[in-house]
Design a protein around this motif. Structure first.
Motif, mmCIF file in Angstrom:
data_model
loop_
_atom_site.group_PDB
_atom_site.id
_atom_site.type_symbol
_atom_site.label_atom_id
_atom_site.label_comp_id
_atom_site.label_asym_id
_atom_site.label_seq_id
_atom_site.Cartn_x
_atom_site.Cartn_y
_atom_site.Cartn_z
ATOM 1 N N ARG A 20 0.817 -1.215 0.000
ATOM 2 C CA ARG A 20 0.000 0.000 0.000
ATOM 3 C C ARG A 20 0.851 1.265 0.000
ATOM 4 N NH1 ARG A 20 -3.947 -2.894 4.321
ATOM 5 N NH2 ARG A 20 -5.467 -3.745 2.839
ATOM 6 N N ARG A 23 0.789 3.012 -3.201
ATOM 7 C CA ARG A 23 -0.535 3.397 -3.684
ATOM 8 C C ARG A 23 -0.532 4.713 -4.468
ATOM 9 N NH1 ARG A 23 -5.058 3.300 0.742
ATOM 10 N NH2 ARG A 23 -4.709 1.045 0.488
ATOM 11 N N ARG A 26 0.380 3.969 -8.056
ATOM 12 C CA ARG A 26 -0.683 3.240 -8.740
ATOM 13 C C ARG A 26 -1.886 4.134 -9.004
ATOM 14 N NH1 ARG A 26 0.346 -0.305 -4.678
ATOM 15 N NH2 ARG A 26 -1.760 -0.097 -3.850
ATOM 16 N N ARG A 27 -2.150 5.063 -8.065
ATOM 17 C CA ARG A 27 -3.283 5.971 -8.251
ATOM 18 C C ARG A 27 -3.050 6.885 -9.457
ATOM 19 N NH1 ARG A 27 -4.542 8.559 -2.878
ATOM 20 N NH2 ARG A 27 -5.464 6.496 -2.506
ATOM 21 N N ALA A 148 -7.509 -4.083 -7.026
ATOM 22 C CA ALA A 148 -7.914 -3.500 -5.748
ATOM 23 C C ALA A 148 -8.882 -4.423 -5.011
ATOM 24 C CB ALA A 148 -8.554 -2.135 -5.972
ATOM 25 N N THR A 151 -6.905 -7.331 -3.621
ATOM 26 C CA THR A 151 -6.127 -6.937 -2.450
ATOM 27 C C THR A 151 -6.999 -6.912 -1.199
ATOM 28 O OG1 THR A 151 -4.613 -5.622 -3.807
ATOM 29 C CG2 THR A 151 -4.681 -5.131 -1.452
#
Length: 233
Positions: A20, A23, A26-27, A148, A151
């Protein structure tokens, strides 16, 4: 002092926290692909609608080739056509024709400077490019959304901790505290060099699919395959 691996019961949590931490990157990727999908879809709808309207109105005529200009990737013809007693000048990319020749074209009665060669699209390759962008963007948005969801499911578990015994660099089994254990699990990711035994956490997904986390300084959730756990009688 060197960083110690997390305790066995915290292995999945530590691996998920490390995952995470990436993140924001990835965002940004997700946002980029979402924009690509939205823009590509908008252009595709506009180009398709405009082409359909043109196809419903277009009329055939002949146009005179006044000049031909070469440029990188093709050429442009300077055309003169007469519609309703009025003369119009326009350009047409990559159509067949020589200077001084009359060629067949389709024109838009609402704007006679909008012309295409027979069989050509009003917007050239724009529809194909926008369709490709929409497909790529949509596929990647779906991949990110699926990842997502996976996960979240993996985080919920259930996870079991135990002791790993390596059999080969790519196979191992796990023994749990209650005396049960897994069958031989195989992984495409080789175990660490010289690895023989250590703590681990495993999760059975479905069928022969498993996940495992070794007690390394940087724990990772990795896939494995093997027989599913025995069904309780």
């Amino acid at each position: 002092m060197s960083e110690q691996p997390p305790p066995p019961e915290d292995l999945p949590g530590a691996a998920l926290r490390a995952y995470r931490a990436s993140r924001p990157r990835r965002r940004k990727l997700f946002t980029g692909f979402a924009v690509l999908f939205a823009v590509g879809l908008g252009v595709l709808v506009w180009a398709w609608t405009d082409q359909s309207a043109f196809d419903g109105r277009k009329q055939p005529t002949t146009a005179h080739v006044e000049a031909r200009h070469g440029h990188r990737g093709g050429h442009t013809l300077d055309l003169v056509l007469t519609v309703g007693g009025h003369e119009y000048r326009t350009g047409l990319r990559d159509a067949d024709g020589r200077v001084g020749q009359d060629i067949e074209v389709f024109y838009d009665p609402e704007d006679p400077t909008e012309v295409t060669a027979p069989g050509d699209s009003l917007h050239g390759r724009l529809i194909a490019y926008s369709a490709a962008g929409t497909a790529v963007g949509g596929l990647m948005v779906a991949v990110f959304a699926f990842g997502a969801a996976q996960t979240r499911r993996v985080a919920r578990g259930p996870w079991r901790t135990g002791t790993v015994t390596a059999r080969t660099p790519n196979s191992f089994h796990v023994e749990f505290a209650d005396g049960t254990g897994t069958a031989l699990l195989r992984t495409r990711h080789p175990l660490p060099d010289g690895y023989r035994t250590g703590a681990a956490a495993v999760q059975h997904l479905r069928g022969g699919r498993w996940l495992y986390v070794l007690a390394n300084r940087t724990p990772l959730i990795l896939p494995a395959s093997g027989q599913p756990p025995p069904t309780a009688p």
